[in-house]
Design a protein around this motif. Structure first.
Motif, PDB file in Angstrom:
ATOM      1  N   GLU A   1     -58.889 -89.286 -23.141  1.00 22.58           N
ATOM      2  CA  GLU A   1     -59.284 -87.999 -23.725  1.00 22.58           C
ATOM      3  C   GLU A   1     -60.360 -87.393 -22.817  1.00 22.58           C
ATOM      4  OE1 GLU A   1     -59.556 -84.861 -24.965  1.00 22.58           O
ATOM      5  OE2 GLU A   1     -58.154 -85.877 -26.305  1.00 22.58           O
ATOM      6  N   PRO A   2     -59.998 -86.453 -21.924  1.00 17.79           N
ATOM      7  CA  PRO A   2     -60.942 -85.984 -20.897  1.00 17.79           C
ATOM      8  C   PRO A   2     -62.115 -85.180 -21.437  1.00 17.79           C
ATOM      9  CG  PRO A   2     -58.923 -84.694 -20.831  1.00 17.79           C
ATOM     10  CD  PRO A   2     -58.693 -85.803 -21.820  1.00 17.79           C
ATOM     11  N   LEU A   3     -61.977 -84.680 -22.670  1.00 22.23           N
ATOM     12  CA  LEU A   3     -63.023 -83.798 -23.182  1.00 22.23           C
ATOM     13  C   LEU A   3     -63.970 -84.514 -24.142  1.00 22.23           C
ATOM     14  CD1 LEU A   3     -60.901 -80.551 -23.549  1.00 22.23           C
ATOM     15  CD2 LEU A   3     -61.937 -81.592 -21.524  1.00 22.23           C
ATOM     16  N   VAL A   4     -63.936 -85.846 -24.107  1.00 20.26           N
ATOM     17  CA  VAL A   4     -64.945 -86.712 -24.734  1.00 20.26           C
ATOM     18  C   VAL A   4     -65.127 -87.855 -23.736  1.00 20.26           C
ATOM     19  CG1 VAL A   4     -65.635 -88.014 -26.786  1.00 20.26           C
ATOM     20  CG2 VAL A   4     -63.956 -86.185 -27.020  1.00 20.26           C
ATOM     21  N   THR A   5     -65.721 -87.538 -22.591  1.00 21.49           N
ATOM     22  CA  THR A   5     -65.769 -88.476 -21.467  1.00 21.49           C
ATOM     23  C   THR A   5     -67.091 -88.370 -20.718  1.00 21.49           C
ATOM     24  OG1 THR A   5     -63.363 -88.571 -21.124  1.00 21.49           O
ATOM     25  CG2 THR A   5     -64.711 -88.904 -19.184  1.00 21.49           C
ATOM     26  N   ILE A   6     -67.535 -89.497 -20.185  1.00 21.51           N
ATOM     27  CA  ILE A   6     -68.654 -89.492 -19.244  1.00 21.51           C
ATOM     28  C   ILE A   6     -68.058 -89.507 -17.837  1.00 21.51           C
ATOM     29  CG2 ILE A   6     -70.644 -90.754 -18.345  1.00 21.51           C
ATOM     30  CD1 ILE A   6     -70.939 -91.990 -21.184  1.00 21.51           C
ATOM     31  N   TRP A   7     -68.271 -88.436 -17.107  1.00 20.86           N
ATOM     32  CA  TRP A   7     -67.779 -88.296 -15.735  1.00 20.86           C
ATOM     33  C   TRP A   7     -68.932 -88.647 -14.793  1.00 20.86           C
ATOM     34  CZ3 TRP A   7     -62.735 -86.681 -14.662  1.00 20.86           C
ATOM     35  CH2 TRP A   7     -61.988 -86.204 -15.754  1.00 20.86           C
ATOM     36  N   GLU A   8     -68.759 -89.687 -14.002  1.00 20.19           N
ATOM     37  CA  GLU A   8     -69.796 -90.122 -13.064  1.00 20.19           C
ATOM     38  C   GLU A   8     -69.763 -89.262 -11.792  1.00 20.19           C
ATOM     39  OE1 GLU A   8     -72.047 -92.276 -13.869  1.00 20.19           O
ATOM     40  OE2 GLU A   8     -71.121 -93.096 -15.685  1.00 20.19           O
ATOM     41  N   PRO A   9     -70.877 -89.239 -11.030  1.00 18.17           N
ATOM     42  CA  PRO A   9     -70.922 -88.415  -9.815  1.00 18.17           C
ATOM     43  C   PRO A   9     -69.767 -88.680  -8.852  1.00 18.17           C
ATOM     44  CG  PRO A   9     -73.098 -89.277 -10.296  1.00 18.17           C
ATOM     45  CD  PRO A   9     -72.156 -89.908 -11.280  1.00 18.17           C
ATOM     46  N   ARG A  10     -69.301 -89.922  -8.774  1.00 18.55           N
ATOM     47  CA  ARG A  10     -68.230 -90.225  -7.825  1.00 18.55           C
ATOM     48  C   ARG A  10     -66.902 -89.561  -8.204  1.00 18.55           C
ATOM     49  NH1 ARG A  10     -65.952 -96.195  -8.899  1.00 18.55           N
ATOM     50  NH2 ARG A  10     -64.618 -95.456  -7.247  1.00 18.55           N
ATOM     51  N   SER A  11     -66.783 -89.073  -9.429  1.00 21.75           N
ATOM     52  CA  SER A  11     -65.531 -88.400  -9.811  1.00 21.75           C
ATOM     53  C   SER A  11     -65.457 -86.971  -9.258  1.00 21.75           C
ATOM     54  CB  SER A  11     -65.358 -88.382 -11.329  1.00 21.75           C
ATOM     55  OG  SER A  11     -66.354 -87.570 -11.937  1.00 21.75           O
ATOM     56  N   TYR A  12     -66.607 -86.409  -8.839  1.00 16.34           N
ATOM     57  CA  TYR A  12     -66.630 -85.023  -8.356  1.00 16.34           C
ATOM     58  C   TYR A  12     -65.655 -84.835  -7.197  1.00 16.34           C
ATOM     59  CZ  TYR A  12     -68.827 -80.593  -6.771  1.00 16.34           C
ATOM     60  OH  TYR A  12     -69.083 -79.292  -6.390  1.00 16.34           O
ATOM     61  N   GLY A  13     -65.755 -85.677  -6.169  1.00 12.49           N
ATOM     62  CA  GLY A  13     -64.864 -85.569  -5.017  1.00 12.49           C
ATOM     63  C   GLY A  13     -63.404 -85.780  -5.398  1.00 12.49           C
ATOM     64  N   GLN A  14     -63.165 -86.688  -6.328  1.00  7.03           N
ATOM     65  CA  GLN A  14     -61.786 -86.931  -6.768  1.00  7.03           C
ATOM     66  C   GLN A  14     -61.223 -85.703  -7.482  1.00  7.03           C
ATOM     67  OE1 GLN A  14     -63.313 -90.960  -8.288  1.00  7.03           O
ATOM     68  NE2 GLN A  14     -61.093 -91.206  -8.310  1.00  7.03           N
ATOM     69  N   LEU A  15     -62.052 -85.069  -8.313  1.00  9.32           N
ATOM     70  CA  LEU A  15     -61.595 -83.871  -9.027  1.00  9.32           C
ATOM     71  C   LEU A  15     -61.275 -82.749  -8.041  1.00  9.32           C
ATOM     72  CD1 LEU A  15     -64.123 -83.975 -11.990  1.00  9.32           C
ATOM     73  CD2 LEU A  15     -61.631 -84.223 -12.177  1.00  9.32           C
ATOM     74  N   LEU A  16     -62.121 -82.592  -7.023  1.00  5.95           N
ATOM     75  CA  LEU A  16     -61.856 -81.568  -6.005  1.00  5.95           C
ATOM     76  C   LEU A  16     -60.568 -81.886  -5.249  1.00  5.95           C
ATOM     77  CD1 LEU A  16     -65.454 -81.002  -4.604  1.00  5.95           C
ATOM     78  CD2 LEU A  16     -64.096 -79.375  -5.939  1.00  5.95           C
ATOM     79  N   ARG A  17     -60.333 -83.167  -4.976  1.00  2.19           N
ATOM     80  CA  ARG A  17     -59.107 -83.555  -4.282  1.00  2.19           C
ATOM     81  C   ARG A  17     -57.877 -83.230  -5.140  1.00  2.19           C
ATOM     82  NH1 ARG A  17     -59.287 -88.862  -4.187  1.00  2.19           N
ATOM     83  NH2 ARG A  17     -57.342 -89.248  -5.246  1.00  2.19           N
ATOM     84  N   PHE A  18     -57.941 -83.560  -6.423  1.00  2.23           N
ATOM     85  CA  PHE A  18     -56.815 -83.241  -7.314  1.00  2.23           C
ATOM     86  C   PHE A  18     -56.582 -81.733  -7.364  1.00  2.23           C
ATOM     87  CE2 PHE A  18     -57.329 -87.562  -8.979  1.00  2.23           C
ATOM     88  CZ  PHE A  18     -55.990 -87.932  -9.102  1.00  2.23           C
ATOM     89  N   LEU A  19     -57.676 -80.969  -7.416  1.00  4.24           N
ATOM     90  CA  LEU A  19     -57.542 -79.510  -7.439  1.00  4.24           C
ATOM     91  C   LEU A  19     -56.867 -79.024  -6.164  1.00  4.24           C
ATOM     92  CD1 LEU A  19     -58.111 -76.818  -8.838  1.00  4.24           C
ATOM     93  CD2 LEU A  19     -60.375 -76.824  -7.753  1.00  4.24           C
TER      94      LEU A  19
END
Length: 195
Positions: free
Chosen positions: A132-150
């Protein structure tokens, strides 16, 4: 190694088309959902922001700190990326504003079981077993992964979670993850919560 600071993010920048009115302004508790969700986050995070479209920022109730989207027209992913752009070294505890059943109990469980070494700590959706992405703790290391997916054309944060190294937890009270998106669901939620 110390865990990154945990900041709170209320996702309230949606257009609420199915609800036909702004879901963040609805009252199921003493406050509107933006205020109520921010207050829940405030118990665990030293700094809480409300993700909004730029045109919504001036409309927030007093005391709430807006974080206007800088990644536009990407839905929840835009809010999350905008938060990381504002503070890429923080972890962000993200909550949608349409979760009127969510309580401190579930958030405390999530924060207590946080795994900072992974990309995120998420709760499993009781309806489909996906994170469930909208009840989640996103750590700093996920930032680059999210940009890559985008960059690959994906704007769904759930897809990013499914394809990343995350901690996936069974929610302590699955019914608290129920979101409210339509007038019919709102009427039912009001009946259950307000009586």
């Amino acid at each position: 190694m110390a865990a990154p600071v945990l900041r709170g993010l209320v996702l309230a920048g949606g257009r609420s088309e199915r609800m036909q009115t702004d879901k963040g302004k609805l009252h199921y508790h003493a406050l509107d959902q933006r205020q109520h969700t921010a207050a829940l986050l405030g118990e665990f995070c030293p700094d809480v922001r409300v993700s909004v479209r730029p045109d919504q920022a001036a409309d927030l109730p007093a005391g709430l700190k807006p974080l206007p989207d800088t990644f536009l027209n990407l839905g929840p992913l835009g809010g999350l990326l905008s938060a990381f752009q504002a503070d890429p070294n923080a972890a962000w505890l993200v909550l949608a504003c349409d979760l009127p059943f969510l309580t401190r109990h579930t958030l405390e469980f999530l924060v207590t079981h946080r795994q900072p070494a992974r990309a995120a700590t998420a709760l499993k959706s009781p309806w489909n077993d996906f994170p469930e992405p909208l009840v989640t703790i996103w750590e700093p290391r996920s930032y680059g992964q999210l940009l890559r997916f985008l960059s690959l054309g994906y704007s769904c944060p759930r897809k990013a979670l499914i394809n990343s190294d995350i901690e996936l937890l069974e929610p302590p009270v699955p019914a608290e993850l129920r979101n409210v998106n339509t007038p019919e669901e709102r009427a039912q939620a009001e009946k259950e919560l307000i009586g």
